[in-house]
Scaffold this motif. Structure first.
Motif, PDB file in Angstrom:
ATOM      1  N   LEU A  34     -11.400   0.534   3.569  1.00  0.00           N
ATOM      2  CA  LEU A  34     -10.411  -0.514   3.406  1.00  0.00           C
ATOM      3  C   LEU A  34     -10.513  -1.485   4.578  1.00  0.00           C
ATOM      4  O   LEU A  34     -10.700  -1.074   5.720  1.00  0.00           O
ATOM      5  CB  LEU A  34      -9.011   0.091   3.372  1.00  0.00           C
ATOM      6  N   ASN A  35     -10.420  -2.771   4.285  1.00  0.00           N
ATOM      7  CA  ASN A  35     -10.489  -3.790   5.332  1.00  0.00           C
ATOM      8  C   ASN A  35      -9.144  -3.846   6.055  1.00  0.00           C
ATOM      9  O   ASN A  35      -8.242  -4.583   5.665  1.00  0.00           O
ATOM     10  CB  ASN A  35     -10.850  -5.142   4.739  1.00  0.00           C
ATOM     11  N   SER A  36      -9.025  -3.080   7.134  1.00  0.00           N
ATOM     12  CA  SER A  36      -7.741  -2.971   7.828  1.00  0.00           C
ATOM     13  C   SER A  36      -7.353  -4.250   8.557  1.00  0.00           C
ATOM     14  O   SER A  36      -6.205  -4.397   8.984  1.00  0.00           O
ATOM     15  CB  SER A  36      -7.787  -1.810   8.821  1.00  0.00           C
ATOM     16  N   ASP A  38      -7.327  -7.169   7.099  1.00  0.00           N
ATOM     17  CA  ASP A  38      -6.743  -8.066   6.104  1.00  0.00           C
ATOM     18  C   ASP A  38      -5.347  -7.566   5.748  1.00  0.00           C
ATOM     19  O   ASP A  38      -5.205  -6.542   5.067  1.00  0.00           O
ATOM     20  CB  ASP A  38      -7.618  -8.109   4.853  1.00  0.00           C
ATOM     21  N   PRO A  39      -4.290  -8.244   6.196  1.00  0.00           N
ATOM     22  CA  PRO A  39      -2.926  -7.766   5.945  1.00  0.00           C
ATOM     23  C   PRO A  39      -2.601  -7.614   4.464  1.00  0.00           C
ATOM     24  O   PRO A  39      -1.827  -6.723   4.086  1.00  0.00           O
ATOM     25  CB  PRO A  39      -2.047  -8.833   6.602  1.00  0.00           C
ATOM     26  N   ASN A  40      -3.175  -8.464   3.598  1.00  0.00           N
ATOM     27  CA  ASN A  40      -2.893  -8.356   2.173  1.00  0.00           C
ATOM     28  C   ASN A  40      -3.489  -7.088   1.580  1.00  0.00           C
ATOM     29  O   ASN A  40      -2.880  -6.445   0.720  1.00  0.00           O
ATOM     30  CB  ASN A  40      -3.433  -9.585   1.439  1.00  0.00           C
ATOM     31  N   GLU A  41      -4.684  -6.709   2.035  1.00  0.00           N
ATOM     32  CA  GLU A  41      -5.287  -5.475   1.550  1.00  0.00           C
ATOM     33  C   GLU A  41      -4.485  -4.263   2.012  1.00  0.00           C
ATOM     34  O   GLU A  41      -4.322  -3.290   1.275  1.00  0.00           O
ATOM     35  CB  GLU A  41      -6.739  -5.385   2.013  1.00  0.00           C
ATOM     36  N   VAL A  42      -3.973  -4.321   3.230  1.00  0.00           N
ATOM     37  CA  VAL A  42      -3.159  -3.223   3.746  1.00  0.00           C
ATOM     38  C   VAL A  42      -1.861  -3.113   2.943  1.00  0.00           C
ATOM     39  O   VAL A  42      -1.414  -2.007   2.605  1.00  0.00           O
ATOM     40  CB  VAL A  42      -2.870  -3.413   5.242  1.00  0.00           C
ATOM     41  N   LEU A  43      -1.244  -4.236   2.613  1.00  0.00           N
ATOM     42  CA  LEU A  43      -0.020  -4.224   1.810  1.00  0.00           C
ATOM     43  C   LEU A  43      -0.279  -3.614   0.440  1.00  0.00           C
ATOM     44  O   LEU A  43       0.494  -2.769  -0.027  1.00  0.00           O
ATOM     45  CB  LEU A  43       0.530  -5.643   1.665  1.00  0.00           C
ATOM     46  N   ASN A  44      -1.351  -4.034  -0.225  1.00  0.00           N
ATOM     47  CA  ASN A  44      -1.659  -3.464  -1.539  1.00  0.00           C
ATOM     48  C   ASN A  44      -1.928  -1.967  -1.439  1.00  0.00           C
ATOM     49  O   ASN A  44      -1.539  -1.187  -2.330  1.00  0.00           O
ATOM     50  CB  ASN A  44      -2.864  -4.181  -2.144  1.00  0.00           C
ATOM     51  N   ALA A  45      -2.585  -1.545  -0.354  1.00  0.00           N
ATOM     52  CA  ALA A  45      -2.822  -0.119  -0.158  1.00  0.00           C
ATOM     53  C   ALA A  45      -1.503   0.633   0.003  1.00  0.00           C
ATOM     54  O   ALA A  45      -1.316   1.719  -0.562  1.00  0.00           O
ATOM     55  CB  ALA A  45      -3.713   0.098   1.062  1.00  0.00           C
ATOM     56  N   LEU A  46      -0.577   0.056   0.772  1.00  0.00           N
ATOM     57  CA  LEU A  46       0.729   0.687   0.950  1.00  0.00           C
ATOM     58  C   LEU A  46       1.437   0.870  -0.388  1.00  0.00           C
ATOM     59  O   LEU A  46       2.005   1.937  -0.665  1.00  0.00           O
ATOM     60  CB  LEU A  46       1.596  -0.146   1.889  1.00  0.00           C
ATOM     61  N   VAL A  47       1.406  -0.162  -1.231  1.00  0.00           N
ATOM     62  CA  VAL A  47       2.089  -0.081  -2.525  1.00  0.00           C
ATOM     63  C   VAL A  47       1.458   1.007  -3.396  1.00  0.00           C
ATOM     64  O   VAL A  47       2.162   1.778  -4.052  1.00  0.00           O
ATOM     65  CB  VAL A  47       2.069  -1.451  -3.223  1.00  0.00           C
ATOM     66  N   PRO A 143       2.915  -8.734   3.880  1.00  0.00           N
ATOM     67  CA  PRO A 143       1.778  -8.209   4.636  1.00  0.00           C
ATOM     68  C   PRO A 143       2.111  -7.867   6.086  1.00  0.00           C
ATOM     69  O   PRO A 143       1.325  -7.197   6.752  1.00  0.00           O
ATOM     70  CB  PRO A 143       0.755  -9.349   4.560  1.00  0.00           C
ATOM     71  N   HIS A 144       3.261  -8.310   6.555  1.00  0.00           N
ATOM     72  CA  HIS A 144       3.635  -8.073   7.948  1.00  0.00           C
ATOM     73  C   HIS A 144       4.774  -7.071   8.084  1.00  0.00           C
ATOM     74  O   HIS A 144       5.300  -6.878   9.186  1.00  0.00           O
ATOM     75  CB  HIS A 144       4.000  -9.396   8.610  1.00  0.00           C
ATOM     76  N   GLY A 145       5.149  -6.440   6.983  1.00  0.00           N
ATOM     77  CA  GLY A 145       6.200  -5.433   7.026  1.00  0.00           C
ATOM     78  C   GLY A 145       7.306  -5.749   6.045  1.00  0.00           C
ATOM     79  O   GLY A 145       7.206  -6.639   5.202  1.00  0.00           O
ATOM     80  N   VAL A 146       8.399  -5.001   6.164  1.00  0.00           N
ATOM     81  CA  VAL A 146       9.513  -5.159   5.241  1.00  0.00           C
ATOM     82  C   VAL A 146      10.482  -6.209   5.776  1.00  0.00           C
ATOM     83  O   VAL A 146      10.836  -6.210   6.957  1.00  0.00           O
ATOM     84  CB  VAL A 146      10.221  -3.810   4.998  1.00  0.00           C
ATOM     85  N   GLY A 164       0.400  -1.347   9.143  1.00  0.00           N
ATOM     86  CA  GLY A 164      -1.005  -1.372   9.521  1.00  0.00           C
ATOM     87  C   GLY A 164      -1.702  -0.067   9.197  1.00  0.00           C
ATOM     88  O   GLY A 164      -1.074   0.916   8.774  1.00  0.00           O
ATOM     89  N   VAL A 165      -3.021  -0.067   9.372  1.00  0.00           N
ATOM     90  CA  VAL A 165      -3.826   1.136   9.178  1.00  0.00           C
ATOM     91  C   VAL A 165      -3.908   1.871  10.505  1.00  0.00           C
ATOM     92  O   VAL A 165      -4.391   1.323  11.500  1.00  0.00           O
ATOM     93  CB  VAL A 165      -5.234   0.792   8.656  1.00  0.00           C
ATOM     94  N   LEU A 166      -3.450   3.108  10.523  1.00  0.00           N
ATOM     95  CA  LEU A 166      -3.482   3.909  11.738  1.00  0.00           C
ATOM     96  C   LEU A 166      -4.884   4.461  11.989  1.00  0.00           C
ATOM     97  O   LEU A 166      -5.375   4.448  13.120  1.00  0.00           O
ATOM     98  CB  LEU A 166      -2.471   5.053  11.633  1.00  0.00           C
ATOM     99  N   ALA A 167      -5.533   4.929  10.918  1.00  0.00           N
ATOM    100  CA  ALA A 167      -6.879   5.492  11.067  1.00  0.00           C
ATOM    101  C   ALA A 167      -7.536   5.614   9.700  1.00  0.00           C
ATOM    102  O   ALA A 167      -6.852   5.722   8.669  1.00  0.00           O
ATOM    103  CB  ALA A 167      -6.826   6.851  11.758  1.00  0.00           C
ATOM    104  N   GLN A 168      -8.875   5.594   9.692  1.00  0.00           N
ATOM    105  CA  GLN A 168      -9.691   5.935   8.530  1.00  0.00           C
ATOM    106  C   GLN A 168     -10.787   6.882   9.003  1.00  0.00           C
ATOM    107  O   GLN A 168     -11.396   6.657  10.057  1.00  0.00           O
ATOM    108  CB  GLN A 168     -10.344   4.695   7.913  1.00  0.00           C
ATOM    109  N   HIS A 169     -11.017   7.937   8.206  1.00  0.00           N
ATOM    110  CA  HIS A 169     -12.091   8.872   8.526  1.00  0.00           C
ATOM    111  C   HIS A 169     -12.603   9.490   7.238  1.00  0.00           C
ATOM    112  O   HIS A 169     -11.834  10.119   6.503  1.00  0.00           O
ATOM    113  CB  HIS A 169     -11.596   9.957   9.475  1.00  0.00           C
ATOM    114  N   ASN A 170     -13.889   9.284   6.968  1.00  0.00           N
ATOM    115  CA  ASN A 170     -14.477   9.750   5.719  1.00  0.00           C
ATOM    116  C   ASN A 170     -13.639   9.213   4.556  1.00  0.00           C
ATOM    117  O   ASN A 170     -13.467   8.012   4.437  1.00  0.00           O
ATOM    118  CB  ASN A 170     -14.608  11.266   5.717  1.00  0.00           C
TER     119      ASN A 170
END
Length: 290
Positions: A34-36, A38-47, A143-146, A164-170
């Motif tokens: 995931l492109n951490s 990009d705030p819009n990608e992070v928002l969609n991931a959260l949803v 994208p910047h929070g609630v 935000g993205v805290l971490a990605q691994h595998n």
């Protein structure tokens, strides 16, 4: 089995367009990560982690202890059992309207039984506990929070949020959503309440990047540091209430642990009997009620 409506149909009635959902579901593809940035990608991931891009309702259950912290002394107080349900609806500007209902119960650390009268181990005094029904409350996820909820009946709210993205691994990803809030009751005599909630949602990168999946499996790690609850009657004792808990997303109340559901059916039977109707009802005069 509960008599409830089909959640997919409820989501379809919300009017989200298929092209917008497809774009949101499949936007994040960077070498399998995931492109951490990009705030819009992070928002969609959260949803996708918290509920679903198409407005389908997701349920969450959570269990964990609460502690009283005075200086550097940490005292276990009770366990907190929670069931909540969430719906996110994509808006034309790319933000999401989120609606939530939460039922929260305090139970004995040893037995898991609900507590009505509780001896505060810090003060030694007996207290009446409050089992809380929260919502329905609607707010905007950006994208910047609630953003602050549209309405918080009975309180004035100041809010600060980060996402935000805290971490990605595998194939694992951890998305953090932190909220700091101060709520000042409009009812005379009730003290302001402030708190900091830190939720980390863990899921599969592969599932998040799959455009055919609008909602994905997820677990949550939760911490909070808040002011004392007023019913704890802590007086002049300086300290904080701290939580540590874990939770899991499910698509039906039938998959919520039976001990949590037993509490919900006993204490808030109307709200849990038809979760969709509860989510859509007119907000109460107060966001929090017993």
């Amino acid at each position: 089995m509960l008599n409830r409506r089909t959640f997919i149909a409820a989501g379809a009635a919300l009017g989200a367009t298929a092209p917008a959902l497809a774009a949101a579901a499949g936007s994040a593809t960077t070498a399998g990560q995931l492109n951490s940035a990009d705030p819009n990608e992070v928002l969609n991931a959260l949803v996708k982690l918290r509920a679903s891009l198409d407005g389908r309702i997701a349920f969450w259950w959570m269990k964990g202890p609460r502690y009283g912290v005075v200086g550097t002394t940490v005292t276990p107080l009770f366990n907190n059992y929670v069931v909540s349900w969430h719906r996110f609806v994509r808006q034309p500007d790319g933000n999401y309207k989120s609606s939530i209902v939460e039922l929260s119960y305090y139970v004995d650390l040893a037995t898991g039984q609900p507590i009505e009268k509780w001896r505060n181990p810090i003060t030694g005094q007996m207290n009446d506990l409050e089992h809380i029904a929260f919502g329905p409350v609607t707010s905007t996820r950006t994208p910047h929070g609630v953003a602050p909820p549209d309405k918080t009946p009975g309180v004035e709210m100041r809010l600060k949020s980060t996402l935000g993205v805290l971490a990605q691994h595998n194939d694992d990803i951890w998305v953090q959503e932190d909220v700091s809030a101060t709520m000042t009751p409009t009812t005379p005599g009730r003290a302001p309440y402030s708190g900091n909630d830190m939720a980390t949602y863990q899921g599969s990168v592969r599932q998040l990047l799959d455009p055919s999946l609008l909602g994905v499996d997820a677990v949550m790690h939760y911490q909070s540091v808040t002011a004392w609850r007023s019913w704890m009657k802590m007086g002049d004792i300086k300290g904080t209430l701290m939580a540590r808990a874990m939770g899991q997303k499910v698509w039906s109340v039938d998959d919520v642990p039976s001990d949590i559901m037993a509490l919900a059916r006993r204490m808030h039977p109307a709200m849990i009997a038809d979760p969709v109707a509860t989510l859509e009802m007119t907000p109460p005069e107060r966001s929090f009620h017993r």
